[in-house]
Design a protein around this motif. Structure first.
Motif, PDB file in Angstrom:
ATOM      1  N   ASP A  37       3.455   0.781  -1.356  1.00 27.93           N
ATOM      2  CA  ASP A  37       3.592   0.454  -2.783  1.00 27.93           C
ATOM      3  C   ASP A  37       4.899  -0.270  -3.097  1.00 27.93           C
ATOM      4  O   ASP A  37       4.946  -1.139  -3.967  1.00 27.93           O
ATOM      5  N   TRP A  38       5.974   0.091  -2.387  1.00 27.96           N
ATOM      6  CA  TRP A  38       7.301  -0.341  -2.788  1.00 27.96           C
ATOM      7  C   TRP A  38       7.853  -1.556  -2.044  1.00 27.96           C
ATOM      8  O   TRP A  38       8.789  -2.196  -2.529  1.00 27.96           O
ATOM      9  N   PHE A  39       7.292  -1.908  -0.878  1.00 29.23           N
ATOM     10  CA  PHE A  39       7.948  -2.927  -0.070  1.00 29.23           C
ATOM     11  C   PHE A  39       7.008  -4.073   0.301  1.00 29.23           C
ATOM     12  O   PHE A  39       5.855  -3.837   0.671  1.00 29.23           O
ATOM     13  N   PRO A  40       7.507  -5.311   0.199  1.00 28.53           N
ATOM     14  CA  PRO A  40       6.725  -6.472   0.629  1.00 28.53           C
ATOM     15  C   PRO A  40       6.322  -6.351   2.092  1.00 28.53           C
ATOM     16  O   PRO A  40       6.995  -5.689   2.886  1.00 28.53           O
ATOM     17  N   GLN A  41       5.220  -7.025   2.426  1.00 28.23           N
ATOM     18  CA  GLN A  41       4.666  -6.918   3.781  1.00 28.23           C
ATOM     19  C   GLN A  41       5.687  -7.237   4.858  1.00 28.23           C
ATOM     20  O   GLN A  41       5.755  -6.557   5.896  1.00 28.23           O
ATOM     21  N   LYS A  42       6.520  -8.252   4.630  1.00 33.78           N
ATOM     22  CA  LYS A  42       7.468  -8.692   5.655  1.00 33.78           C
ATOM     23  C   LYS A  42       8.657  -7.748   5.814  1.00 33.78           C
ATOM     24  O   LYS A  42       9.498  -7.949   6.684  1.00 33.78           O
ATOM     25  N   GLU A  43       8.731  -6.714   4.998  1.00 34.14           N
ATOM     26  CA  GLU A  43       9.795  -5.723   5.135  1.00 34.14           C
ATOM     27  C   GLU A  43       9.278  -4.400   5.686  1.00 34.14           C
ATOM     28  O   GLU A  43      10.075  -3.512   6.014  1.00 34.14           O
ATOM     29  N   ARG A  44       7.960  -4.252   5.798  1.00 30.28           N
ATOM     30  CA  ARG A  44       7.396  -2.936   6.122  1.00 30.28           C
ATOM     31  C   ARG A  44       7.756  -2.466   7.521  1.00 30.28           C
ATOM     32  O   ARG A  44       7.935  -1.264   7.747  1.00 30.28           O
ATOM     33  N   GLY A  45       7.849  -3.389   8.487  1.00 33.20           N
ATOM     34  CA  GLY A  45       8.184  -2.965   9.837  1.00 33.20           C
ATOM     35  C   GLY A  45       9.556  -2.313   9.883  1.00 33.20           C
ATOM     36  O   GLY A  45       9.730  -1.233  10.459  1.00 33.20           O
ATOM     37  N   LEU A  46      10.540  -2.963   9.258  1.00 33.01           N
ATOM     38  CA  LEU A  46      11.890  -2.423   9.247  1.00 33.01           C
ATOM     39  C   LEU A  46      11.954  -1.125   8.449  1.00 33.01           C
ATOM     40  O   LEU A  46      12.534  -0.136   8.905  1.00 33.01           O
ATOM     41  N   VAL A  47      11.364  -1.116   7.251  1.00 28.21           N
ATOM     42  CA  VAL A  47      11.443   0.070   6.399  1.00 28.21           C
ATOM     43  C   VAL A  47      10.718   1.252   7.042  1.00 28.21           C
ATOM     44  O   VAL A  47      11.221   2.382   7.034  1.00 28.21           O
ATOM     45  N   THR A  48       9.541   0.993   7.611  1.00 23.13           N
ATOM     46  CA  THR A  48       8.802   2.084   8.241  1.00 23.13           C
ATOM     47  C   THR A  48       9.555   2.635   9.432  1.00 23.13           C
ATOM     48  O   THR A  48       9.589   3.849   9.663  1.00 23.13           O
ATOM     49  N   THR A  49      10.183   1.752  10.204  1.00 21.03           N
ATOM     50  CA  THR A  49      10.933   2.223  11.367  1.00 21.03           C
ATOM     51  C   THR A  49      12.207   2.942  10.939  1.00 21.03           C
ATOM     52  O   THR A  49      12.599   3.943  11.551  1.00 21.03           O
ATOM     53  N   LEU A  50      12.857   2.470   9.866  1.00 24.34           N
ATOM     54  CA  LEU A  50      14.006   3.196   9.337  1.00 24.34           C
ATOM     55  C   LEU A  50      13.578   4.569   8.817  1.00 24.34           C
ATOM     56  O   LEU A  50      14.244   5.578   9.052  1.00 24.34           O
ATOM     57  N   PHE A  51      12.454   4.597   8.113  1.00 26.29           N
ATOM     58  CA  PHE A  51      11.903   5.864   7.624  1.00 26.29           C
ATOM     59  C   PHE A  51      11.613   6.801   8.795  1.00 26.29           C
ATOM     60  O   PHE A  51      12.053   7.959   8.820  1.00 26.29           O
ATOM     61  N   ASN A  52      10.907   6.280   9.785  1.00 31.89           N
ATOM     62  CA  ASN A  52      10.617   7.090  10.964  1.00 31.89           C
ATOM     63  C   ASN A  52      11.893   7.362  11.768  1.00 31.89           C
ATOM     64  O   ASN A  52      11.975   8.332  12.522  1.00 31.89           O
ATOM     65  N   GLY A  53      12.914   6.488  11.576  1.00 34.68           N
ATOM     66  CA  GLY A  53      14.196   6.693  12.235  1.00 34.68           C
ATOM     67  C   GLY A  53      14.881   7.964  11.810  1.00 34.68           C
ATOM     68  O   GLY A  53      15.809   8.434  12.478  1.00 34.68           O
ATOM     69  N   GLY A  54      14.421   8.531  10.698  1.00 30.27           N
ATOM     70  CA  GLY A  54      14.920   9.843  10.319  1.00 30.27           C
ATOM     71  C   GLY A  54      14.621  10.878  11.383  1.00 30.27           C
ATOM     72  O   GLY A  54      15.326  11.891  11.499  1.00 30.27           O
ATOM     73  N   SER A  55      13.589  10.593  12.207  1.00 31.41           N
ATOM     74  CA  SER A  55      13.259  11.505  13.296  1.00 31.41           C
ATOM     75  C   SER A  55      14.272  11.403  14.432  1.00 31.41           C
ATOM     76  O   SER A  55      14.270  12.248  15.337  1.00 31.41           O
ATOM     77  N   SER A  56      15.122  10.371  14.393  1.00 33.08           N
ATOM     78  CA  SER A  56      16.242  10.278  15.331  1.00 33.08           C
ATOM     79  C   SER A  56      17.543  10.741  14.680  1.00 33.08           C
ATOM     80  O   SER A  56      18.317  11.490  15.278  1.00 33.08           O
ATOM     81  N   ALA A  57      17.765  10.289  13.446  1.00 33.40           N
ATOM     82  CA  ALA A  57      18.990  10.691  12.748  1.00 33.40           C
ATOM     83  C   ALA A  57      18.993  12.191  12.472  1.00 33.40           C
ATOM     84  O   ALA A  57      20.045  12.845  12.556  1.00 33.40           O
ATOM     85  N   GLN A  98       8.202  -7.619  -9.974  1.00 29.70           N
ATOM     86  CA  GLN A  98       7.188  -8.646  -9.757  1.00 29.70           C
ATOM     87  C   GLN A  98       7.133  -9.073  -8.295  1.00 29.70           C
ATOM     88  O   GLN A  98       6.052  -9.320  -7.757  1.00 29.70           O
ATOM     89  N   LYS A  99       8.283  -9.143  -7.662  1.00 28.44           N
ATOM     90  CA  LYS A  99       8.327  -9.521  -6.244  1.00 28.44           C
ATOM     91  C   LYS A  99       7.595  -8.490  -5.388  1.00 28.44           C
ATOM     92  O   LYS A  99       6.822  -8.844  -4.486  1.00 28.44           O
ATOM     93  N   ILE A 100       7.826  -7.221  -5.665  1.00 31.28           N
ATOM     94  CA  ILE A 100       7.171  -6.160  -4.902  1.00 31.28           C
ATOM     95  C   ILE A 100       5.658  -6.257  -5.044  1.00 31.28           C
ATOM     96  O   ILE A 100       4.918  -6.234  -4.052  1.00 31.28           O
ATOM     97  N   ILE A 101       5.195  -6.372  -6.277  1.00 35.49           N
ATOM     98  CA  ILE A 101       3.755  -6.425  -6.527  1.00 35.49           C
ATOM     99  C   ILE A 101       3.134  -7.677  -5.922  1.00 35.49           C
ATOM    100  O   ILE A 101       2.033  -7.650  -5.359  1.00 35.49           O
ATOM    101  N   ARG A 102       3.882  -8.806  -5.986  1.00 37.14           N
ATOM    102  CA  ARG A 102       3.365 -10.078  -5.501  1.00 37.14           C
ATOM    103  C   ARG A 102       3.274 -10.133  -3.979  1.00 37.14           C
ATOM    104  O   ARG A 102       2.334 -10.720  -3.434  1.00 37.14           O
ATOM    105  N   GLU A 103       4.203  -9.482  -3.279  1.00 37.01           N
ATOM    106  CA  GLU A 103       4.311  -9.676  -1.833  1.00 37.01           C
ATOM    107  C   GLU A 103       3.930  -8.465  -0.986  1.00 37.01           C
ATOM    108  O   GLU A 103       3.936  -8.551   0.234  1.00 37.01           O
ATOM    109  N   ARG A 104       3.580  -7.360  -1.590  1.00 42.03           N
ATOM    110  CA  ARG A 104       3.330  -6.177  -0.757  1.00 42.03           C
ATOM    111  C   ARG A 104       2.041  -6.272   0.050  1.00 42.03           C
ATOM    112  O   ARG A 104       1.861  -5.526   1.013  1.00 42.03           O
ATOM    113  N   ASP A 105       1.145  -7.163  -0.348  1.00 45.90           N
ATOM    114  CA  ASP A 105      -0.054  -7.380   0.453  1.00 45.90           C
ATOM    115  C   ASP A 105       0.001  -8.684   1.238  1.00 45.90           C
ATOM    116  O   ASP A 105      -1.004  -9.154   1.756  1.00 45.90           O
ATOM    117  N   GLY A 106       1.192  -9.307   1.277  1.00 45.72           N
ATOM    118  CA  GLY A 106       1.400 -10.471   2.134  1.00 45.72           C
ATOM    119  C   GLY A 106       1.017 -11.798   1.527  1.00 45.72           C
ATOM    120  O   GLY A 106       1.117 -12.816   2.171  1.00 45.72           O
TER     121      GLY A 106
END
Length: 438
Positions: free
Chosen positions: A122-142, A197-205
């Motif tokens: 919902d919150w992040f454009p498609q081109k940011e999801r890899g980084l954000v998801t890995t940072l989110f999952n990176g909590g499993s390392s931090a 508007q940017k989030i809504i416009r780009e979250r599906d690529g």
């Protein structure tokens, strides 16, 4: 990433950090706990895995509830319950009560990944999801890194019972911030209109899209489980998470038994690989976002990065035969980087392949379920193998075999996008009732 939505990334990242701090606390405090109650390696293996028993049972039900209740309530309620269970571990008196506290903690921690998977979509454009998801999952390392040092320090200077009380309180501090600041992009009053508007416009690529399109209803579990790509995601996650949980639960004991370290030194040396893994994982995820075109993302080509991470983790075979401590830490760091980064990118791949945003929380729950089923058995199998062989060689060999399976699974089974089961115009009164209720 824009300046303001980074706060959402930080919130969900710290939720996972707290999640994993509470998970590893028992592992770090295992030496005094085992000594106080006389627990065997097999008993400790069951205690290490206890939270996963209820975690795997609750993942899909909570994933289904996300669309109905909303991610804010699911995440907030979850951390309130698991923080209470963590704090109450201090009042336990033996195997049964510790195991029960872990069961409660696991059930409530199952809320985090399905709900946050939807938040990322919902919150992040498609081109940011890899980084954000890995940072989110990176909590499993931090989380293990911070938890190893914090818990070790608390255990060393205040005792293991005080350590669990302090960790439980931390969860409620985070909950207060969550209730105050989190909202959907459309309702967050601290978000600028341009960024919204940017989030809504780009979250599906599709950057040309200026208004939201009608959303399809969520697909049924039966339909999702009939998709080959779902089984590829699940198998890959299971094979990667097995290694991640082997380290999460047994790494402190491995370091203590092979290098005769104190609890405090074990905490420091456990933290080192996890901290470095967080940095390396973020760099690899950033590269996956930058090197893949929007077309490549939607085609699922992130699978190539995941396979590479699984292969990197095969260095686990060297862990039992490396004797120099710093060489061992290098090997452990690379293994953790491969397993945890690969698992994070696998969640990104799930979102990449899905064509219906309403399916994200369900598919993340299904994928996490597969991973945590293997995470559940990892500490138990390791406990039996260590008790039977007196070492870790065969335990790490099992993990290596699964990593090979995971690499093959992601390359061969996740090659087809997951289309919606229903069209956006579907009449909800005609849909299966179990799906409507969900």
């Amino acid at each position: 990433m824009n300046r303001r939505r980074i706060w959402i990334a930080l919130l969900i990242f710290t939720a996972v950090v707290i999640n994993y701090v509470d998970r590893i606390a028992l592992s770090v405090a295992s030496k005094p706990i085992a000594a106080e109650f006389g627990f065997s390696p097999v008993q400790m293996g069951y205690l290490f895995s206890g939270f996963l028993w209820t975690y795997v049972i609750c993942l899909i039900p909570l994933g289904l509830l996300v669309e109905r209740v909303g991610p804010k309530r699911i995440v907030g309620g979850g951390i309130a319950i698991w923080s209470a269970a963590t704090a109450l571990t201090a009042a336990t008196s033996g195997f049964a009560s510790i195991f029960f506290a872990r069961l409660v903690m696991g059930a409530s921690e199952a809320s985090t990944f399905p709900a946050c998977g939807r938040i990322i979509r919902d919150w992040f454009p498609q081109k940011e999801r890899g980084l954000v998801t890995t940072l989110f999952n990176g909590g499993s390392s931090a989380g293990p890194a911070i938890g190893a040092i914090a818990t070790a320090g608390l255990v060393e200077y205040a005792g293991w019972r005080a350590a669990f009380v302090v960790l439980g309180i931390v969860g409620y501090v985070w909950l207060a911030a969550w209730l105050i600041w989190f909202a959907s992009p459309g309702k967050a009053n601290w978000l600028s209109q341009a960024e919204r508007q940017k989030i809504i416009r780009e979250r599906d690529g599709d950057e040309r899209q200026t208004t939201p399109v009608a959303a399809a209803p969520p697909s049924t579990l039966r339909y999702l489980l009939s998709q080959r790509s779902i089984w590829g995601l699940v198998t890959t996650q299971a094979c990667l998470v097995y290694t991640a949980y082997l380290f999460l639960t047994w790494l402190p004991s491995f370091l203590q038994s092979t290098h005769e370290l104190s609890t405090m030194n074990t905490g420091y040396l456990t933290a080192v690989p996890y901290f470095i893994t967080l940095v390396l994982g973020a760099a690899i995820a950033w590269a996956s976002d930058k090197l893949l075109s929007s077309e490549g993302v939607r085609a699922g080509r992130r699978r190539n990065f995941i396979a590479a991470m699984a292969v990197l983790s095969l260095l686990i075979l060297y862990a039992p035969i490396v004797h120099d401590l710093w060489e061992l830490l290098l090997v452990l760091t690379l293994v953790l980087t491969g397993s945890t980064t690969g698992a994070g990118l696998n969640f990104s791949l799930a979102s990449d392949l899905l064509r219906n945003p309403a399916d994200v929380s369900r598919v993340i729950a299904i994928t996490a379920l597969g991973g945590n089923l293997f995470g559940l058995i990892a500490p138990i199998i390791t406990g039996y193998v260590v008790a039977a062989t007196g070492g870790y060689d065969w335990a790490f060999g099992v993990a290596a075999a699964l990593l090979l399976v995971g690499a093959v699974a992601t390359l061969t089974l996740t090659r087809k996008p997951i289309e919606p089961e229903f069209s956006p115009e579907a009449d909800l009164t005609r849909l299966p009732q179990d799906m409507v209720r969900a």
